[in-house]
Design a protein around this motif. Structure first.
Motif, PDB file in Angstrom:
ATOM      1  N   ASP A 143       0.835  -1.204   0.000  1.00 12.27           N
ATOM      2  CA  ASP A 143       0.000   0.000   0.000  1.00 12.27           C
ATOM      3  C   ASP A 143       0.871   1.255   0.000  1.00 12.27           C
ATOM      4  OD1 ASP A 143      -2.474  -1.444   0.222  1.00 12.27           O
ATOM      5  OD2 ASP A 143      -2.042  -1.739   2.339  1.00 12.27           O
ATOM      6  N   ALA A 144       1.923   1.246   0.808  1.00  9.29           N
ATOM      7  CA  ALA A 144       2.803   2.411   0.895  1.00  9.29           C
ATOM      8  C   ALA A 144       3.433   2.730  -0.452  1.00  9.29           C
ATOM      9  CB  ALA A 144       3.889   2.161   1.948  1.00  9.29           C
ATOM     10  N   VAL A 145       3.888   1.690  -1.156  1.00  2.00           N
ATOM     11  CA  VAL A 145       4.506   1.879  -2.464  1.00  2.00           C
ATOM     12  C   VAL A 145       3.504   2.422  -3.477  1.00  2.00           C
ATOM     13  CG1 VAL A 145       5.531   0.673  -4.432  1.00  2.00           C
ATOM     14  CG2 VAL A 145       6.265   0.112  -2.115  1.00  2.00           C
ATOM     15  N   LEU A 150      -0.664   5.784  -7.602  1.00  2.00           N
ATOM     16  CA  LEU A 150      -2.074   6.144  -7.495  1.00  2.00           C
ATOM     17  C   LEU A 150      -2.237   7.657  -7.464  1.00  2.00           C
ATOM     18  CD1 LEU A 150      -5.053   5.522  -7.089  1.00  2.00           C
ATOM     19  CD2 LEU A 150      -4.603   5.205  -4.644  1.00  2.00           C
ATOM     20  N   GLY A 151      -1.335   8.337  -6.789  1.00  2.00           N
ATOM     21  CA  GLY A 151      -1.379   9.793  -6.766  1.00  2.00           C
ATOM     22  C   GLY A 151      -1.202  10.400  -8.142  1.00  2.00           C
ATOM     23  N   VAL A 152      -0.327   9.806  -8.956  1.00  2.00           N
ATOM     24  CA  VAL A 152      -0.142  10.275 -10.330  1.00  2.00           C
ATOM     25  C   VAL A 152      -1.445  10.129 -11.111  1.00  2.00           C
ATOM     26  CG1 VAL A 152       1.053   9.812 -12.510  1.00  2.00           C
ATOM     27  CG2 VAL A 152       2.337   9.835 -10.358  1.00  2.00           C
ATOM     28  N   ALA A 153      -2.121   8.991 -10.937  1.00  2.59           N
ATOM     29  CA  ALA A 153      -3.389   8.761 -11.628  1.00  2.59           C
ATOM     30  C   ALA A 153      -4.457   9.745 -11.162  1.00  2.59           C
ATOM     31  CB  ALA A 153      -3.844   7.318 -11.399  1.00  2.59           C
ATOM     32  N   VAL A 301     -10.211   1.731  -5.073  1.00  2.00           N
ATOM     33  CA  VAL A 301      -9.331   1.205  -6.117  1.00  2.00           C
ATOM     34  C   VAL A 301      -8.677  -0.068  -5.599  1.00  2.00           C
ATOM     35  CG1 VAL A 301      -8.854   3.445  -7.192  1.00  2.00           C
ATOM     36  CG2 VAL A 301      -7.382   2.620  -5.362  1.00  2.00           C
ATOM     37  N   ASP A 302      -8.302  -0.923  -6.519  1.00  5.09           N
ATOM     38  CA  ASP A 302      -7.645  -2.187  -6.179  1.00  5.09           C
ATOM     39  C   ASP A 302      -6.218  -2.149  -6.723  1.00  5.09           C
ATOM     40  OD1 ASP A 302      -6.782  -4.743  -5.731  1.00  5.09           O
ATOM     41  OD2 ASP A 302      -8.191  -5.696  -7.114  1.00  5.09           O
ATOM     42  N   VAL A 303      -5.279  -1.762  -5.877  1.00  6.61           N
ATOM     43  CA  VAL A 303      -3.891  -1.681  -6.327  1.00  6.61           C
ATOM     44  C   VAL A 303      -3.214  -3.050  -6.322  1.00  6.61           C
ATOM     45  CG1 VAL A 303      -3.634   0.725  -5.622  1.00  6.61           C
ATOM     46  CG2 VAL A 303      -3.042  -1.085  -4.012  1.00  6.61           C
TER      47      VAL A 303
END
Length: 340
Positions: A143-145, A150-153, A301-303
């Motif tokens: 999650d940390a990575v 996700l922030g870019v998206a 979202v499902d990372v």
């Protein structure tokens, strides 16, 4: 002494001993838990640089990472051994762009993992305390990575300003494209069409919620009967801009997120001009870490589904080669390191 992955230039990477520098005022030592292999890391490996940011001496990539604090950070209420994420973008805070709130565009930025600033593909790293991101207790290293991509998206979708139930086309189903698809669906977009030349990425786009998935932009044009009002490009192709233009209807909008191989776009100008398109370029992200944490914590979202490989540091040179050759099965790769 730590070990680290060094990129020496185009198609040259190896793991070697890393002499960790002394810490500076305002920094804290971290044990890296995990670090993502980003498309920009791959560009450094394939091309030896991105634009004017060129590898002049061996450097350590890696800007998507989380790690465990090696000491307390009392001013932030963080304790030794706590897992945190790190915003790699340390802007100057003084230039016109920073004052206007565009820290991602700061020309004086010290960006972790972009030459000449070493990144996190190593066992330990000094991180600015100002860039630490506290995490919910339920979050783990993955999650940390994934907060950074996700922030870019999220930043790209915020630039796009999709309208309620608007049809959107996403070009490129790599990690960023797949995250963009999910953010679009979570924020009220209508049908989301996606395309990618690689079959395993198309299959993943279908699994994570794209409404229709094709191989090329021509498929999107056919399904939309001439083009979509909003197109988001997240490829590494020099033809990504061209394809985005052809997939956009007259008067539409494009957000370009991808970095093309060779740092060159190939685009017939008349197509874009005659359509009167509104075009934006996305660079990194704004202040969206809190929102990214909310998306993950709420299950919007499902990372995890896009992380296809978790490897050790010694495997990284070979995996970079596989990614550069578009080997089947690879989407998002995380390099896992030891916990203290």
């Amino acid at each position: 002494m730590s070990r680290a992955l060094f990129v020496h230039g185009a198609n040259k990477a190896r793991v070697a001993q890393f002499n960790l520098r002394e810490g500076r005022a305002g920094e804290v030592l971290m044990q890296v838990a995990s670090v993502g292999v980003c498309g920009s890391d791959l560009h450094y490996f394939k091309d030896g640089g991105i634009g004017a940011t060129v590898i002049k001496e061996p450097f350590v990539p890696g800007h998507e990472f989380g790690g465990y604090l090696c000491e307390d950070v009392e001013e932030l209420g963080l304790t030794r051994g706590q897992l945190v994420a790190v915003d790699p973008n340390k802007a100057c805070g003084q230039c016109d762009w920073c004052r206007e709130g565009h820290h991602n565009l700061c020309p004086n930025v010290e960006f972790i993992g972009a030459p000449p600033f070493d990144g996190a593909m190593t066992e330990r790293i000094w991180a600015p305390k100002s860039q630490l991101v506290a995490l919910p207790e339920s979050f783990d290293a993955l999650d940390a990575v994934m907060l950074e991509p996700l922030g870019v998206a999220i930043h790209a979708v915020k630039l796009a300003k999709p309208r309620m139930l608007e049809r959107v086309a996403v070009l490129g189903c790599g990690p960023i494209g797949l995250l963009i698809v999910q953010v679009l669906k979570a924020t009220g977009a209508g049908e989301v069409f996606a395309c990618d030349p690689l079959a395993h990425r198309r299959a993943m786009a279908e699994r994570i919620g794209a409404d229709r998935v094709g191989e090329t932009a021509a498929d999107l044009i056919e399904w939309s009967k001439g083009g979509c009002p909003l197109v988001m490009e997240a490829t590494n192709s020099p033809f990504g801009f061209r394809d985005a233009v052809t997939a956009t209807r007259i008067g539409g909008r494009i957000v370009l997120v991808g970095i093309p191989d060779g740092d060159i776009y190939t685009l017939p100008a008349a197509d874009a001009r005659r359509r009167g398109l509104n075009i934006k370029f996305a660079r990194r992200m704004g202040d969206v870490y809190p929102l990214a944490i909310e998306f993950l914590a709420a299950g919007k979202v499902d990372v995890r589904s896009i992380v296809t490989h978790r490897i050790g540091l010694e495997e990284t040179p070979g995996v970079l080669t596989a990614l550069a050759e578009n080997a089947p099965g690879y989407v998002k790769v995380l390099v896992d390191l030891k916990r203290i």
